[in-house]
Design a protein around this motif. Structure first.
Motif, PDB file in Angstrom:
ATOM      1  N   HIS A 238       1.045  -1.357   0.034  1.00  0.00           N
ATOM      2  CA  HIS A 238       0.101  -0.087   0.160  1.00  0.00           C
ATOM      3  C   HIS A 238       0.964   1.138  -0.042  1.00  0.00           C
ATOM      4  CE1 HIS A 238      -3.780  -2.258   0.982  1.00  0.00           C
ATOM      5  NE2 HIS A 238      -2.890  -2.881   1.824  1.00  0.00           N
ATOM      6  N   CYS A 239       0.411   2.220  -0.803  1.00  0.00           N
ATOM      7  CA  CYS A 239       1.037   3.617  -0.756  1.00  0.00           C
ATOM      8  C   CYS A 239       0.297   4.668   0.095  1.00  0.00           C
ATOM      9  CB  CYS A 239       0.839   4.057  -2.055  1.00  0.00           C
ATOM     10  SG  CYS A 239       1.568   5.732  -2.404  1.00  0.00           S
ATOM     11  N   LYS A 240       1.180   5.377   1.006  1.00  0.00           N
ATOM     12  CA  LYS A 240       0.405   6.072   2.102  1.00  0.00           C
ATOM     13  C   LYS A 240       1.079   7.518   1.523  1.00  0.00           C
ATOM     14  CE  LYS A 240       0.269   7.495   6.776  1.00  0.00           C
ATOM     15  NZ  LYS A 240       0.733   7.053   8.249  1.00  0.00           N
ATOM     16  N   VAL A 241       0.184   8.645   1.627  1.00  0.00           N
ATOM     17  CA  VAL A 241       0.472  10.055   1.368  1.00  0.00           C
ATOM     18  C   VAL A 241      -0.130  10.751   2.795  1.00  0.00           C
ATOM     19  CG1 VAL A 241      -0.315  11.881   0.236  1.00  0.00           C
ATOM     20  CG2 VAL A 241      -0.433   9.850  -0.784  1.00  0.00           C
ATOM     21  N   VAL A 242       0.916  11.614   3.367  1.00  0.00           N
ATOM     22  CA  VAL A 242       0.747  12.456   4.350  1.00  0.00           C
ATOM     23  C   VAL A 242       1.185  13.912   4.118  1.00  0.00           C
ATOM     24  CG1 VAL A 242       1.568  12.937   6.764  1.00  0.00           C
ATOM     25  CG2 VAL A 242       1.597  10.547   5.917  1.00  0.00           C
ATOM     26  N   THR A 243      -0.012  14.623   3.863  1.00  0.00           N
ATOM     27  CA  THR A 243       0.100  15.718   3.304  1.00  0.00           C
ATOM     28  C   THR A 243       0.967  16.917   4.512  1.00  0.00           C
ATOM     29  OG1 THR A 243      -1.961  16.746   4.350  1.00  0.00           O
ATOM     30  CG2 THR A 243      -1.901  15.463   2.167  1.00  0.00           C
ATOM     31  N   TRP A 244       1.201  17.963   4.042  1.00  0.00           N
ATOM     32  CA  TRP A 244       1.687  19.051   4.966  1.00  0.00           C
ATOM     33  C   TRP A 244       1.211  19.317   5.914  1.00  0.00           C
ATOM     34  CZ3 TRP A 244      -0.576  23.696   5.759  1.00  0.00           C
ATOM     35  CH2 TRP A 244      -1.313  23.955   5.003  1.00  0.00           C
ATOM     36  N   ALA A 245      -0.211  19.043   5.812  1.00  0.00           N
ATOM     37  CA  ALA A 245      -1.310  19.590   6.987  1.00  0.00           C
ATOM     38  C   ALA A 245      -1.410  17.950   7.799  1.00  0.00           C
ATOM     39  CB  ALA A 245      -2.578  20.054   6.250  1.00  0.00           C
ATOM     40  N   GLY A 246      -0.854  17.115   7.559  1.00  0.00           N
ATOM     41  CA  GLY A 246      -0.993  16.022   8.470  1.00  0.00           C
ATOM     42  C   GLY A 246      -2.004  15.094   8.234  1.00  0.00           C
ATOM     43  N   ILE A 247      -2.769  15.176   6.896  1.00  0.00           N
ATOM     44  CA  ILE A 247      -3.774  14.583   6.352  1.00  0.00           C
ATOM     45  C   ILE A 247      -3.403  13.180   5.861  1.00  0.00           C
ATOM     46  CG2 ILE A 247      -5.729  14.291   5.106  1.00  0.00           C
ATOM     47  CD1 ILE A 247      -6.100  17.257   5.539  1.00  0.00           C
ATOM     48  N   ASN A 248      -3.702  12.013   6.145  1.00  0.00           N
ATOM     49  CA  ASN A 248      -3.380  10.885   5.739  1.00  0.00           C
ATOM     50  C   ASN A 248      -4.399  10.266   4.255  1.00  0.00           C
ATOM     51  OD1 ASN A 248      -1.317  10.807   7.391  1.00  0.00           O
ATOM     52  ND2 ASN A 248      -2.062   9.293   8.714  1.00  0.00           N
ATOM     53  N   TYR A 249      -3.622   9.728   3.193  1.00  0.00           N
ATOM     54  CA  TYR A 249      -4.480   9.038   2.198  1.00  0.00           C
ATOM     55  C   TYR A 249      -3.695   7.895   1.950  1.00  0.00           C
ATOM     56  CZ  TYR A 249      -6.568  13.637   1.575  1.00  0.00           C
ATOM     57  OH  TYR A 249      -7.250  14.992   1.675  1.00  0.00           O
ATOM     58  N   TRP A 250      -4.616   6.872   1.755  1.00  0.00           N
ATOM     59  CA  TRP A 250      -4.163   5.366   1.354  1.00  0.00           C
ATOM     60  C   TRP A 250      -4.553   4.845   0.042  1.00  0.00           C
ATOM     61  CZ3 TRP A 250      -0.780   2.457   4.342  1.00  0.00           C
ATOM     62  CH2 TRP A 250      -0.516   2.904   5.847  1.00  0.00           C
ATOM     63  N   GLY A 251      -4.067   4.202  -0.759  1.00  0.00           N
ATOM     64  CA  GLY A 251      -4.399   3.457  -1.814  1.00  0.00           C
ATOM     65  C   GLY A 251      -4.957   2.115  -1.343  1.00  0.00           C
ATOM     66  N   GLN A 252      -5.523   1.522  -2.397  1.00  0.00           N
ATOM     67  CA  GLN A 252      -6.151   0.126  -2.066  1.00  0.00           C
ATOM     68  C   GLN A 252      -5.036  -1.074  -2.210  1.00  0.00           C
ATOM     69  OE1 GLN A 252      -9.524  -0.456  -1.567  1.00  0.00           O
ATOM     70  NE2 GLN A 252      -9.331   1.711  -0.977  1.00  0.00           N
ATOM     71  N   GLY A 253      -3.919  -0.795  -2.681  1.00  0.00           N
ATOM     72  CA  GLY A 253      -2.811  -1.880  -2.609  1.00  0.00           C
ATOM     73  C   GLY A 253      -2.502  -2.440  -3.843  1.00  0.00           C
ATOM     74  N   THR A 254      -1.393  -3.268  -4.020  1.00  0.00           N
ATOM     75  CA  THR A 254      -1.269  -3.927  -5.015  1.00  0.00           C
ATOM     76  C   THR A 254      -0.737  -5.053  -4.697  1.00  0.00           C
ATOM     77  OG1 THR A 254      -0.176  -4.074  -7.309  1.00  0.00           O
ATOM     78  CG2 THR A 254       0.897  -2.831  -5.524  1.00  0.00           C
ATOM     79  N   GLN A 255      -0.805  -6.329  -5.025  1.00  0.00           N
ATOM     80  CA  GLN A 255      -0.562  -7.683  -4.788  1.00  0.00           C
ATOM     81  C   GLN A 255       0.951  -8.152  -5.245  1.00  0.00           C
ATOM     82  OE1 GLN A 255      -1.880 -10.240  -2.441  1.00  0.00           O
ATOM     83  NE2 GLN A 255       0.203 -10.924  -2.501  1.00  0.00           N
ATOM     84  N   VAL A 256       1.669  -8.219  -4.291  1.00  0.00           N
ATOM     85  CA  VAL A 256       3.139  -8.937  -4.671  1.00  0.00           C
ATOM     86  C   VAL A 256       3.238 -10.409  -4.145  1.00  0.00           C
ATOM     87  CG1 VAL A 256       5.712  -8.755  -4.484  1.00  0.00           C
ATOM     88  CG2 VAL A 256       4.285  -6.539  -5.016  1.00  0.00           C
ATOM     89  N   THR A 257       3.513 -11.373  -5.155  1.00  0.00           N
ATOM     90  CA  THR A 257       3.505 -12.648  -4.827  1.00  0.00           C
ATOM     91  C   THR A 257       5.028 -13.328  -5.032  1.00  0.00           C
ATOM     92  OG1 THR A 257       1.227 -13.127  -4.925  1.00  0.00           O
ATOM     93  CG2 THR A 257       2.737 -14.908  -4.933  1.00  0.00           C
ATOM     94  N   VAL A 258       6.032 -13.557  -4.250  1.00  0.00           N
ATOM     95  CA  VAL A 258       7.389 -14.214  -4.561  1.00  0.00           C
ATOM     96  C   VAL A 258       7.272 -15.602  -4.378  1.00  0.00           C
ATOM     97  CG1 VAL A 258       9.643 -14.146  -4.132  1.00  0.00           C
ATOM     98  CG2 VAL A 258       8.097 -12.167  -3.948  1.00  0.00           C
TER      99      VAL A 258
END
Length: 116
Positions: free
Chosen positions: A94-114
């Motif tokens: 998952h990717c996470k964004v933290v803005t300069w104002a401290g607000i968080n946003y997340w993505g839905q994710g991408t599957q990695v299988t090894v």
């Protein structure tokens, strides 16, 4: 509304490589800290790597020397280059964004299988 979209996950053999991408809509990207997190089945989500607005990076010990986080502000995109992949790297990333104002946003994710 901010959208965070990850891509690049796949099935790869041990020792292989993948590059994950995370693109953020809107104009918040350049002012935000970005990070990649992963969650394996039955485990807690963990921080893998992060990059500040100024380009300073952090890596969890288990991926040091194998993963590289980078950002391209002109494309509103952060990348995670993963090499020498191991079965224990299998997770949803998952990717996470933290803005300069401290607000968080997340993505839905991408599957990695090894796996072989």
């Amino acid at each position: 509304q901010v959208q965070v979209v990850e891509s690049g996950g796949d099935l790869v053999q041990p020792g292989g490589s993948l590059r994950l991408s995370c693109t953020v809509s809107g104009s918040i990207f350049s002012g935000s800290a970005m990070s990649w997190h992963r969650q394996a089945p039955g485990k807690k989500r963990e921080l893998v790597a992060s990059i500040t607005r100024g380009g300073s990076t952090y890596y969890v010990d288990s991926v040091k020397g194998r993963f590289t986080i980078s950002r391209e502000n002109t494309k509103n995109t952060v990348y995670l280059q993963m090499t020498s992949l191991k079965p224990e790297d299998t997770a949803v990333y998952h990717c996470k964004v933290v803005t300069w104002a401290g607000i968080n946003y997340w993505g839905q994710g991408t599957q990695v299988t090894v796996s072989s």
